[in-house]
Motif scaffolding. Structure first.
Motif, short mmCIF file in Angstrom:
data_model
loop_
_atom_site.label_atom_id
_atom_site.label_comp_id
_atom_site.label_asym_id
_atom_site.label_seq_id
_atom_site.Cartn_x
_atom_site.Cartn_y
_atom_site.Cartn_z
N LEU A 54 -45.90 13.36 20.38
CA LEU A 54 -45.77 11.99 20.32
C LEU A 54 -46.21 11.24 18.94
O LEU A 54 -46.87 11.36 18.96
N TYR A 55 -44.80 10.43 18.41
CA TYR A 55 -45.60 9.94 17.12
C TYR A 55 -45.83 8.47 17.58
O TYR A 55 -45.13 7.60 17.65
N ASP A 56 -47.14 8.02 17.64
CA ASP A 56 -47.90 7.02 17.85
C ASP A 56 -48.82 6.82 17.22
O ASP A 56 -49.76 7.15 17.51
N ASP A 58 -51.21 4.86 16.95
CA ASP A 58 -52.55 3.62 17.25
C ASP A 58 -52.40 4.53 18.98
O ASP A 58 -53.82 3.95 19.52
N LEU A 59 -50.99 4.77 19.29
CA LEU A 59 -52.02 5.76 20.66
C LEU A 59 -52.78 6.97 20.41
O LEU A 59 -53.66 6.63 21.46
#
Lengths: 365, 143
Positions: A54-56, A58-59
């Motif tokens: 999952l590309y994020d 901040d997460l």
């Protein structure tokens, strides 16, 4: 088999409270902001994005903070969060030839057109601890600039391809299988294998890739090109009737050039291994390319050397660290009923042996 | 104005949420046709860069659809998990179909485009400084 147990609520609550306290560390030290993790521990963030699939950023930074820096626990948190989100659709395949280059190197072509760009790399560093980072945390930062290149940077292997010296990757827009939607089925096609490898554990792939270099299904890999940079993600939006860019992500792509002696149908030419991963995750992308190439033995008409890296069932069933850690770590949980049964079995076997041996002992006496 | 609708939407999608909010502090009167929703998009790649498509992994995306009082409908798809960002992107998309288009272009899109260009140029300049020329040396045994 796992049989549920009851009780222990108070101890569990106290354990989790203690965990929260230990995670925070001494109150006199400032808490780490997730922005600092995102920006200063960026390679850890990239690894969590790649393996969490999952590309994020901040997460991923939040997951690392919550997991006390345990990256597999962080990947677990990301995978769990992902399952709560609806999926809007699939992007068009990203065009890595249009990447804005941060780093681009070739170990095979010294004079690669558009040149080699080192980017922010640990290559060529001396691997000496820099105690200035411990003293006051600051080192002078004065990166150099030069006249920026404006042209697109083509894939280096496309030049070899021009002379037919390397196999061609023919474009195909068939709907690829998706192992997040349907259980993995073997034999897997290359698209499914690449998906599994892209989210696989870096350490596991590294070990397998290294095994091929040491001789277990050796395939003589050279790094044709390794590139890191920003790539646009495009998706067709039905309500707009348009394809738009929905964002921009950092990717690492690795293409290896491998020896191939030719077969009855193919002339001698070079073959390819391919790695593509979220973030700047070079070790992962390179390992992925070597393992991808090893797994292609059947379609290239090579021999099965019986090597682990060639064994699709072995590689694909064991490369996911969340599946692996889920099954491994569950044996820490209470198995009292199971164990009770095993204990009784062992006692019974011993009792049987004791009864059979008893007369012999008497005779000996 | 030369910016296409898809170019505008792409610019908004790639922009920083806080920056979009700063350039456009006030939303026009609008009705949400689709309330902002956080989800994912499966990013695909191609084997060998040019071959068969495969599923690489997902990215977070937030989307929203709005209708202005005048009837113009706008859609926003933005990277990340900011509902406010998606709502503003949809509002911009709707406003670009109205007489406010030139004002929005000047106030929001042109600054975003200029800042993005500056960011990319700075990155390219930094990368260019690490461009190398390797020389292969004549080895001792060859002499």
């Amino acid at each position: 088999m796992y049989v549920a147990v009851k009780g222990g609520e108070r101890a569990i609550a106290a354990a989790h409270d203690w965990l929260a306290e230990v995670r925070r560390g001494p109150q006199e030290q400032p808490a780490i902001h997730t922005n600092a993790i995102r920006d200063q521990l960026s390679l850890a963030v990239h690894r969590v994005m790649a393996e969490g699939s999952l590309y994020d950023p901040d997460l991923a930074a939040l997951a690392i903070k919550q997991a006390r820096g345990d990256l597999i626990e962080a990947v677990f948190l990301i995978r769990a969060y992902r399952t709560t989100l609806p999926r809007f659709g699939a992007s068009a395949p990203v065009d890595t030839a249009r990447m804005q280059i941060v780093r681009r190197i070739s170990a095979t072509f010294k004079d690669a057109p558009s040149g080699q760009v080192l980017g922010p790399t640990y290559d060529y560093t001396h691997r000496l601890l820099d105690f200035r980072l411990m003293a006051d945390g600051e080192v002078p930062v004065d990166g150099a600039d030069a006249e920026p290149a404006t042209e697109q940077v083509p894939h280096i292997l496309s030049f070899l391809n021009r002379y037919g010296l390397i196999e061609t990757e023919e474009a195909c827009d068939a709907e690829p299988a998706d192992l997040t939607r349907a259980p993995l089925e073997l034999p897997a096609d290359r698209a499914l294998r690449l998906q599994a490898l892209a989210r696989a554990d870096e350490g596991f792939l590294l070990g397998l890739a290294y095994s091929t270099q040491r001789g277990y299904a050796r395939n003589h890999a050279f790094v044709g090109e390794l590139r890191v940079g920003m790539v646009a993600v495009e998706m067709n939006i039905p309500e707009l009737g348009l394809t738009i860019e929905i964002g921009e992500i950092e990717l690492t792509e690795c293409e290896t050039v491998n020896q191939f002696k030719g077969s009855r149908t193919e002339p001698a030419q070079f073959t390819r291994g391919f790695g593509l991963t979220f973030g700047q995750t070079e070790r992962k992308a390179l390992s992925m390319a070597l393992v991808d190439r090893a797994l292609r033995w059947r379609e290239l008409g090579e021999d099965d050397m019986g090597a682990p890296a060639q064994d699709e069932e072995f590689v694909l069933s064991h490369c996911d660290n969340i599946q692996a850690t889920g099954f491994l770590e569950h044996i820490k949980l209470p198995h009292y009923v199971d164990f009770q049964a095993e204990l009784e079995l062992v006692r019974r076997l011993r009792a049987e042996v004791a009864t059979e041996e008893a007369p012999v002992q008497e005779a000996a006496e | 104005m030369t910016r296409s609708r898809s170019d505008s939407l792409g610019l908004l999608a790639r922009a920083d949420a806080a920056r979009v909010a700063a350039l456009m502090p006030d939303l026009p009167a609008l009705q949400a046709l689709r309330a902002p929703e956080i989800g994912t998009v499966m990013v695909r790649g191609r084997a060998g860069g040019t071959g068969a498509a495969f599923n690489l992994g997902e990215m977070t995306v937030t989307r929203a659809s709005v209708q202005l009082d005048c009837g113009a409908v706008g859609h926003g798809y933005v990277q990340g998990r900011s509902k406010d960002h998606a709502l503003r992107a949809a509002a911009v998309d709707a406003l670009l179909q109205t007489s406010a288009a030139d004002r929005i272009e000047a106030k929001v899109l042109a600054p975003l485009a200029a800042e993005e260009k500056a960011r990319r140029t700075a990155l390219a300049a930094r990368a260019a400084a690490t461009k190398v020329e390797f020389f292969t040396l004549v080895r001792g045994e060859d002499e």
